[in-house]
Design an enzyme around this catalytic site. Structure first.
Site, PDB file in Angstrom:
ATOM      1  CE  LYS A 198      23.982  -2.640  29.203  1.00  0.00           C
ATOM      2  NZ  LYS A 198      23.408  -2.963  30.431  1.00  0.00           N
ATOM      3  CE  LYS A 253      22.432   0.881  28.859  1.00  0.00           C
ATOM      4  NZ  LYS A 253      22.192  -0.033  29.990  1.00  0.00           N
TER       5      LYS A 253
HETATM    6  C1  PBG Z   1      22.759  -2.383  34.201  1.00  0.00           C
HETATM    7  C2  PBG Z   1      22.293  -1.333  33.271  1.00  0.00           C
HETATM    8  C3  PBG Z   1      23.358  -0.321  33.101  1.00  0.00           C
HETATM    9  C4  PBG Z   1      22.563   0.678  32.411  1.00  0.00           C
HETATM   10  C5  PBG Z   1      21.276   0.328  32.516  1.00  0.00           C
HETATM   11  N1  PBG Z   1      21.005  -0.901  33.043  1.00  0.00           N
HETATM   12  C6  PBG Z   1      24.742  -0.216  33.222  1.00  0.00           C
HETATM   13  C7  PBG Z   1      25.721  -1.358  33.282  1.00  0.00           C
HETATM   14  O1  PBG Z   1      25.253  -2.258  31.803  1.00  0.00           O
HETATM   15  O2  PBG Z   1      26.678  -1.506  33.588  1.00  0.00           O
HETATM   16  C8  PBG Z   1      23.082   1.975  31.889  1.00  0.00           C
HETATM   17  C9  PBG Z   1      22.229   3.155  31.996  1.00  0.00           C
HETATM   18  C10 PBG Z   1      22.893   4.563  31.790  1.00  0.00           C
HETATM   19  O3  PBG Z   1      24.299   4.563  31.675  1.00  0.00           O
HETATM   20  O4  PBG Z   1      22.169   5.400  31.681  1.00  0.00           O
HETATM   21  N2  PBG Z   1      22.225  -3.716  33.880  1.00  0.00           N
END
Ligand code: PBG
Length: 329
Positions: A198, A253
């Site tokens: 991520k 992601k």
């Molecule tokens: C937080 C989380 C995020 C997303 C999914 N879970 C945001 C972040 O890490 O700040 C992002 C999903 C998206 O942008 O559609 N744990």
């Protein structure tokens, strides 16, 4: 391969030949629908930075899910919008067995037992500062303290009936801690989908508006735990560690800007690879559609097909509802 004996265009000569030669397809079984849930009853709210996506209360969600599940949608991922009054420094609301997510899991599973419910394991909707972990007075995110909270959160989801818990926090070692706790409490069949690679991405901006963590986070960043977008090899280590620790599936992601990482993951590992077409990707595609610059269905289907070509087994996409409807026509 010499012209004219080889004419690659022969394989594109008609729709039927193109269909026969096609390597990848999009199927309803590839889709996971991320949804933003509100407490209360009969509520819907629009999200400015995600036109066409709504936050909804669980009763409204169920009304929408029943026909989608009938058309074959297999899975949803729940993201809660937590009222400001429940946000604290220790994020204790995250493992409240009567909390929004825990109650939603129970309601959804009792109505649609075959629909896979995936839950987000991370503290950002619950912390007053909007970080995914617990911080000290200097603002540092405390890895091992956070893991204890994540374990309680994951267990509360499993107890409520979640099929899959998905740690999206990027703390080191959380997958093994969650796996050990699930085994200990006899949740042998609860899957872990780890957000293994991520990245610290600007493309999460609209999501933070959607769940209401943007203001809490302010100008702070997540760079000390989410990955540097400049790195590819590091993703292999992250994924390998999470699989070793007991992840059943892994997530990359964001999605489309990171197709190279998806491909690398597919080449190296044998577990199912998921990818997240995140909120910023949605916002970009949807703005172009809304402005009439891109054809809606073609743009969405092409973007999702690219995920499949890169090696994605399941795609989290805010378009899953629309695509499920199109595929069933
Ligand atoms: C937080 C989380 C995020 C997303 C999914 N879970 C945001 C972040 O890490 O700040 C992002 C999903 C998206 O942008 O559609 N744990």
């Amino acid at each position: 391969m010499q012209y004219p004996f080889t004419r690659k265009r022969r394989l594109r000569v008609s729709q039927s030949i193109r269909n026969l030669a096609q390597e990848h397809t999009i199927d309803v079984n590839d889709l996971i629908w991320p949804v933003f849930i509100l407490d209360g009853f009969n509520r819907t709210e629009t999200i400015e930075s995600m036109p066409g996506v709504e936050r909804v209360s669980v009763d409204v969600l169920l009304e929408r899910l029943v026909p989608l599940h009938q058309k074959g949608l297999n899975a949803i991922a729940l993201f809660p919008v937590i009222n400001e009054q429940y946000k604290t420094d220790d994020a204790a609301e995250a493992w409240n067995q009567e909390g929004l997510v825990q109650k939603a899991i129970k309601t959804i599973k009792s109505t649609l037992p075959e629909l896979a419910v995936i839950t987000d394991v991370a503290l950002d909707p619950y912390t007053s500062h909007g970080q995914d972990g617990i911080i000290n007075e200097k603002g540092d995110i405390l890895n091992d303290v956070t893991i204890k909270a994540l374990v309680m959160q994951a267990l509360s989801h499993a107890k409520a009936g979640a099929d899959v818990v998905a740690p999206s926090d990027m703390m080191d070692g959380r997958v093994s801690a969650i796996r050990a706790a699930l085994e200990d409490k006899k949740h042998h069949n609860t899957l872990i989908l780890s957000y293994a690679a991520k990245y610290a991405s600007v493309f999460y901006g609209p999501f933070r508006d959607a769940v209401g963590s943007a203001a809490n986070l302010g100008k702070s960043a997540k760079d000390t735990y989410q990955m540097n977008p400049a790195n590819a090899l590091e993703a292999i280590d992250e994924i390998a560690m999470d699989i070793d620790e007991g992840a059943d599936m892994v997530m990359i992601k964001p999605g489309m800007p990171y197709l190279d990482i998806i491909k690398t993951a597919k080449d190296h590992f044998n577990v199912p690879i998921c990818a997240y077409q995140v909120s910023g990707e949605y916002a970009m595609i949807q703005s172009a559609i809304d402005n009439g610059y891109l054809d809606e269905q073609k743009a969405i289907m092409e973007a999702l097909l690219c995920f499949k070509r890169a090696g994605t087994d399941a795609i989290l996409t805010y378009y899953a509802d629309r695509v499920t409807a199109w595929l069933s026509q």
